[in-house]
Design an enzyme around this catalytic site. Structure first.
Site, PDB file in Angstrom:
ATOM      1  N   ASP A  12     -42.754  23.208   9.649  1.00 43.40           N
ATOM      2  CA  ASP A  12     -42.490  24.447   8.914  1.00 43.40           C
ATOM      3  C   ASP A  12     -41.720  25.411   9.822  1.00 43.40           C
ATOM      4  OD1 ASP A  12     -43.452  26.027   6.310  1.00 43.40           O
ATOM      5  OD2 ASP A  12     -43.525  27.407   8.014  1.00 43.40           O
TER       6      ASP A  12
ATOM      7  N   ASN B  92     -34.332  34.969   5.362  1.00 44.24           N
ATOM      8  CA  ASN B  92     -33.837  35.228   4.013  1.00 44.24           C
ATOM      9  C   ASN B  92     -33.702  36.723   3.744  1.00 44.24           C
ATOM     10  OD1 ASN B  92     -33.477  32.589   3.110  1.00 44.24           O
ATOM     11  ND2 ASN B  92     -35.601  32.401   2.425  1.00 44.24           N
TER      12      ASN B  92
ATOM     13  N   HIS C  85     -30.212  34.544   1.391  1.00 44.41           N
ATOM     14  CA  HIS C  85     -30.680  33.175   1.121  1.00 44.41           C
ATOM     15  C   HIS C  85     -29.676  32.114   1.544  1.00 44.41           C
ATOM     16  CE1 HIS C  85     -34.411  34.092  -1.054  1.00 44.41           C
ATOM     17  NE2 HIS C  85     -33.781  35.166  -1.512  1.00 44.41           N
TER      18      HIS C  85
ATOM     19  N   ASP D 226     -30.458  28.832   3.672  1.00 51.74           N
ATOM     20  CA  ASP D 226     -30.034  27.481   3.308  1.00 51.74           C
ATOM     21  C   ASP D 226     -29.374  26.772   4.494  1.00 51.74           C
ATOM     22  OD1 ASP D 226     -30.964  27.906   0.777  1.00 51.74           O
ATOM     23  OD2 ASP D 226     -29.003  28.262  -0.126  1.00 51.74           O
TER      24      ASP D 226
ATOM     25  N   GLU E 125     -39.461  25.733   2.969  1.00 51.58           N
ATOM     26  CA  GLU E 125     -38.969  25.469   4.328  1.00 51.58           C
ATOM     27  C   GLU E 125     -39.817  24.425   5.040  1.00 51.58           C
ATOM     28  OE1 GLU E 125     -41.881  28.935   4.704  1.00 51.58           O
ATOM     29  OE2 GLU E 125     -40.484  28.127   3.245  1.00 51.58           O
TER      30      GLU E 125
END
Length: 391
Positions: A261, A269, A274, A278, A304
């Site tokens: 994680d 973000n 965002h 990505d 994530e």
């Protein structure tokens, strides 16, 4: 019963016209499949060449007579180019030009300059046979079902028409020169043309089958892999894990799971947007793909969070890999709109020796260890077995 050669050749031209139409229609709706346009062009050229040859007249000018073998030969070459493109290779259009020019030179030289129809037909049949044989060889690839079946049918069709071309050349060679004409009836020539026509139909259908199975495979992959990261989605991961766990039960080999994680991913973000998040996930997935083995499974498990299933690996070995990933990711600098994105990750590890060969239990144990790593300050790797050790 005598079979009319002109009628058979008209049938051949009709088959190629049908193939050209089918390929052109497919190309409009499946433009992501390479090679279809070349096949459409190849069938179209072969239709023009074969149909025009049935209407030959001695009064036609030489340049029209030269165009017929040129267009036909280029059609053979375009079929070959289409196979190259379909296989992901670069098209060599010089092959089409060379085959067309070679057939033109042979036809003009032997029929006009030498007035030797026998040698012309012999040379053109051999050239066509060699091109179709090359197509068959390029279709003999190692792949998975159902594409393997489609490749095999296409290769067999090309091999058969290559054989017919070579046998026709042999028949021409053994036939007396006075019996050789472009539309000679005889007992054998029509049979070769009919078999060639059936082979041409089989080639067209097998190419359509190749396209269909390629589209089915692509749709399956789109439904099985995360479009952002290229990792398996959760459903595909669970299917693959079930297969590997069943094998592990039979063989007794261990399996390990790593849950990963990204630390403080929400901050990325919120601060950068965002799209930046990505990019972080893409770079992490690229790193994970680079360090795992081909037999291991990598999935984007959610948001994530990534999950890795390692074959033949115990918890300690998986922890070493997770630590390597953690260090590599911590050193990763991601350029983003004049900024440098840096973040860390946490990981939890479990294996089948301590948890059992059950996917839910393995993922749950690794996830529990992951939260333990986060609660301990993040940017670290935690083992499931350590959570049960007395303080």
């Amino acid at each position: 019963m005598k079979l009319d050669v002109r009628t058979i050749m008209l049938m051949l031209s009709g088959i190629n016209l049908l193939g050209a139409g089918m390929m052109a229609l497919i190309s409009f709706h499946a433009n992501n499949v390479r090679g279809v346009r070349q096949w459409a062009l190849g069938h179209c050229c072969m239709f023009i060449g074969i149909f025009t040859s049935t209407q030959l007249s001695p009064d036609w000018p030489l340049w029209i007579l030269a165009t017929i073998p040129l267009v036909t030969g280029c059609g053979f070459g375009f079929i070959y180019n289409g196979i190259q493109a379909f296989n992901g290779k670069r098209c060599n259009y010089w092959v089409s030009a060379w085959v067309g020019l070679q057939m033109t030179v042979q036809s003009i030289w032997f029929s006009v300059a030498q007035n030797d129809m026998r040698t012309m037909l012999l040379a053109n049949s051999l050239l066509a046979g060699c091109v179709f044989a090359a197509c068959a060889l390029n279709l003999r690839l190692k792949t998975t079902q159902p594409l393997k079946t489609a490749y095999g049918l296409a290769a067999a069709s090309f091999s058969f028409i290559a054989l017919m071309s070579l046998l026709r050349a042999m028949n021409i060679y053994l036939t007396p020169a006075e019996g050789i004409r472009l539309f000679a009836q005889g007992d054998i020539n029509p049979v070769f043309l009919i078999l060639g026509g059936l082979s041409q139909l089989a080639i067209t259908l097998s190419l359509v089958l190749l396209i269909t199975f390629r589209l089915v495979r692509d749709l399956h992959e789109q439904a099985s892999y995360d479009s952002l990261t290229g990792a398996m989605n959760r459903r595909r991961f669970e299917d693959e894990a079930s297969r590997l766990l069943a094998r592990a039960v039979r063989t007794g080999e261990p399996l390990s799971v790593i849950m990963i994680d990204v630390d403080f991913f929400k901050r990325v973000n919120d601060h950068y947007g965002h799209q930046a998040g990505d990019e972080v996930l893409r770079r992490l997935a690229r790193l994970l793909h680079a360090v795992i083995r081909s037999e291991d499974c990598l999935a984007r498990y959610g948001g994530e969070e990534f999950c890795i299933l390692l074959v033949g690996t115990v918890e300690r070995g998986a922890a070493q890999l997770a630590e390597r990933v953690r260090l590599l990711y911590a050193e990763l600098h991601i350029d983003w709109k004049n900024d440098i994105l840096k973040s860390t990750l946490s990981a939890g590890v479990s294996d089948s020796l301590t948890v059992g060969a059950d996917l839910t239990a393995l993922v749950g144990a690794a996830d529990h260890a992951l939260y333990r790593a986060k609660n301990a300050g993040r940017n670290r790797v935690a083992l499931h077995s350590e959570t049960h050790q007395p303080a």
